[in-house]
Design a protein around this motif. Structure first.
Motif, mmCIF file in Angstrom:
data_model
loop_
_atom_site.group_PDB
_atom_site.id
_atom_site.type_symbol
_atom_site.label_atom_id
_atom_site.label_comp_id
_atom_site.label_asym_id
_atom_site.label_seq_id
_atom_site.Cartn_x
_atom_site.Cartn_y
_atom_site.Cartn_z
ATOM 1 N N TRP A 1 0.767 -1.096 0.205
ATOM 2 C CA TRP A 1 -0.315 0.002 0.408
ATOM 3 C C TRP A 1 0.999 1.049 0.286
ATOM 4 O O TRP A 1 2.154 1.793 0.557
ATOM 5 N N VAL B 1 -3.249 1.476 5.897
ATOM 6 C CA VAL B 1 -3.903 0.481 4.897
ATOM 7 C C VAL B 1 -5.458 0.132 4.915
ATOM 8 O O VAL B 1 -5.303 -0.080 6.276
ATOM 9 N N GLU C 1 -6.895 -2.979 5.439
ATOM 10 C CA GLU C 1 -6.343 -3.950 6.538
ATOM 11 C C GLU C 1 -6.419 -3.026 7.782
ATOM 12 O O GLU C 1 -7.248 -3.717 8.839
ATOM 13 N N GLU C 2 -5.791 -2.038 8.373
ATOM 14 C CA GLU C 2 -5.601 -1.766 9.415
ATOM 15 C C GLU C 2 -6.408 -0.678 10.152
ATOM 16 O O GLU C 2 -7.296 -0.619 11.154
ATOM 17 N N ARG D 1 -7.910 -12.291 6.591
ATOM 18 C CA ARG D 1 -7.367 -12.861 6.538
ATOM 19 C C ARG D 1 -6.139 -12.722 8.134
ATOM 20 O O ARG D 1 -5.326 -12.025 7.813
ATOM 21 N N PRO E 1 3.356 -2.295 6.278
ATOM 22 C CA PRO E 1 3.363 -0.988 6.236
ATOM 23 C C PRO E 1 4.992 -0.701 7.064
ATOM 24 O O PRO E 1 4.912 -1.551 8.116
#
Lengths: 197, 438
Positions: A71, A76, A78-79, A86, A167
């Motif tokens: 990213w 990002v 997902e954060e 997952r 990241p």
């Protein structure tokens, strides 16, 4: 669509986790990088077996320079927990934590590429603290390589492209807690001294 | 004998209501609705059981064929038989008392100790109003009022004051809706906004207001006050539509940017799939990028996994190293003593053989005291017995008797030095003698 088309390369990176740089022109890589940055991603330079473990049946691929997708700007997605992601199981997390400590020994340097480390030392150390031997071996030989978190080169393991794509916020957070990571016993592996005459 | 309830009287719980609102929204609507006539705080039953009990009571009174009205026990028996209530008799008794208190249930005859009852007709409409309130936040009431006003204008004996009051009420309601939407557009979450927007899905509202405005102008051409009210209503309706459009824009933009597919309901997706043009459906996903699910590792999760790790198997640890005693090993000490003894014997042999490869020790033995002679003889016999020692002891058969000396009798003793080959030969010969292969 040509194999050097940025859209094709980005799709390949999404599908298999990396792009093999062999035979690609610098212009194609640069335009792919531009296209990735436009949608919030970036291409990260790293090494990995080609083809990746998910596409091979047991036989490891040749280690080459590749690019993977990361990213471009934090936070990002997902954060932010905007969608389910997952995650590793507890033993896989523990195994990866020890791989991270074994490969990333100098916290002043970036986490990637790190140093190679012994598979046997990781297994011995984890079994010593009570982890299930079979689960640890499965994680080291199957799950973590499939997720491109580590890859093997002979008897040595290396941190993989997925670590290179993590990241900077991850690096900074783990750097502060680096001494809490489980690690194999000192002296089991003797890294070459940097800058030695 | 019991009979099966007719099909139209199948038990219906509050969840069976055709509802487009979440239970929380329904409860909020009922609270706001009842605040108009509430006397005390906490006077409302916000759960769905109250409405279900009211529906059951209405149905029981309607279905009862008892002459002179049903008794309370008749009503409860009918409810239990036909409605499968989700509440107990205690709750029913409490609701019955409230209904009696407010006159919703009245004695059939105005007599003392009357046990038969009748239901006030206003309870039925109250249920309908509550039902509508739980489907939409009263937008149906506004539409009904617009229709009623248009109907009043069309009547020959129209009442101007009623029409003006209706126009004013409509304007106030629309203003409230517009302000509410503007507030939500400013600071509500996208999910909340999407849910709210669905309540205002009434496509014919603008046309109704326009027609009403036109009819006011047509039927009251010189009534500027009424015309002002109609135009004000039109302006407020436009403000309401602008707020609705802003809400939609925010939902589409923010929802599209975050790829949040939940901002539209499943029915809306189904509606689009059935009725949207093929080209428009084809545009969906043109700019959509799908990432395969990758693993996500965050530092907190990683450290938590490390800290919370518990061994699956019992850890077998090595026992502690035994404490080594400072005294030397007895076997080693014995070996060392053997080496020292052998060294001493070698020195002894070399001392007596200093002049050549043969030494006669008979004289020395005769001159020695008995313990020293015995020690010397034992050392020489030990050297002779060692196959690797290059010495051979010869003991004669003659007997020498000396009654004066320390050694009173002995045989002649001669020590020989042997070369390495002879020693090896002797060693082989003794080995063969020992194993009987000679």
């Amino acid at each position: 669509m040509e194999p050097s088309d940025p859209a094709y390369l980005l799709a390949a990176a999404r599908a298999q986790g990396l792009i093999d740089m062999h035979g690609l022109s610098a212009q194609a890589v640069e335009s792919t990088q531009h296209r990735a940055l436009a949608c919030g991603r970036r291409l990260v330079d790293c090494s990995a077996p080609v083809p990746p473990p998910a596409l091979t049946s047991g036989r490891p691929g040749e280690i080459r320079r590749v690019r993977t997708l990361g990213w471009s700007v934090p936070p990002v997605p997902e954060e932010t927990a905007a969608y389910p992601v997952r995650r590793l199981s507890p033993t896989q997390s523990l195994t990866f934590a020890m791989c991270l400590a074994a490969g990333w020994r100098d916290v002043r340097r970036p986490v990637y590429p790190g140093k190679p480390f012994d598979r046997a030392l990781i297994i011995d150390a984890l079994v010593e603290i009570g982890a299930d031997s079979k689960t640890v071996k499965d994680a080291l030989d199957t799950e973590l390589p499939l997720l491109l978190l580590v890859y093997s080169e002979g008897a040595k393991l290396h941190l993989g492209p997925a670590v290179a794509a993590l990241p900077d916020t991850f690096t900074e957070a783990v750097r502060r807690m680096h001494d809490h990571l489980p690690r194999p016993p000192e002296g089991g592996d003797h890294p070459p001294q940097e800058g030695a005459p | 004998m019991t009979t099966d309830p007719p099909e139209g009287d199948l038990p219906q719980g509050p969840d069976d209501l055709p509802s487009g609102l979440s239970p929380r929204q329904q409860a909020l609507n009922v609270r706001a609705f009842s605040a108009v006539v509430a006397k005390f705080k906490e006077a409302l039953l916000e759960g769905p059981e109250a409405l279900a009990a009211a529906r059951d009571i209405v149905a029981a009174f309607a279905d009862s064929e008892a002459s002179g009205g049903p008794t309370k026990s008749d009503v409860w028996a009918l409810i239990r038989e036909r409605r499968s209530p989700q509440y107990g008799e205690g709750f029913f008794e409490a609701r019955w008392a409230i209904f009696e208190h407010y006159g919703a249930i009245q004695p059939y005859l105005a007599k003392k100790y009357q046990q038969r009852y009748a239901l006030h007709p206003a309870v039925g409409p109250a249920l309908l109003v509550h039902g509508r309130l739980r489907r939409h936040r009263g937008i149906d009431e506004l539409v009904a009022l617009l229709d009623e006003t248009r109907s009043l204008i069309g009547q020959r004996t129209r009442d101007r004051a009623t029409i003006e009051a209706n126009l004013l009420d409509c304007r106030h309601m629309l203003s409230i809706y517009a302000i509410h939407l503007e507030r939500l557009v400013a600071d509500a979450s996208i999910r909340e906004l999407a849910e709210e927007q669905r309540e205002h899905n009434h496509p014919g509202l603008t046309e109704k207001v326009k027609f009403l405005n036109q009819e006011v102008s047509d039927h009251f051409p010189n009534d500027h006050a009424l015309d002002f009210q109609a135009v004000a209503l039109l302006n407020v309706e436009q403000r309401y539509q602008r707020a609705l459009t802003a809400a939609l824009q925010r939902i589409v933009e923010q929802g599209g940017r975050t790829l949040d597919f939940a901002v539209l309901s499943a029915e809306e997706y189904l509606e689009a799939a059935r009725h949207a043009p093929l080209a428009q459906l084809g545009e969906f996903g043109a700019d959509l990028v799908v990432d395969p699910p990758t693993v996500w590792i965050d530092a907190g999760m990683l450290m938590r996994a490390v800290e919370e790790f518990a061994p699956y198997t019992r850890v077998r640890r090595r026992p502690a190293m035994p404490q080594v005693s400072p005294e030397p090993d007895p076997v080693q000490r014995m070996g060392e003593a053997r080496v020292r003894e052998r060294s001493r014997q070698d020195h002894l042999a070399e001392r007596v053989l200093v002049e050549g490869d043969r030494a006669d020790l008979t004289g020395e033995l005769q001159r020695s005291h008995w313990p020293a002679a015995a020690r010397l003889l034992a050392d020489l016999i030990g050297l002779d017995a060692d196959p690797y020692a290059p010495y051979r002891l010869e003991i004669g058969i003659n007997l020498i008797i000396d009654r004066i000396g320390w050694v009173t009798y002995l045989h002649p003793v001669v020590l020989h030095r042997q070369d390495a080959e002879a020693t090896e030969h002797l060693h082989r010969r003794r080995y063969e003698e020992r194993h009987g292969t000679l």
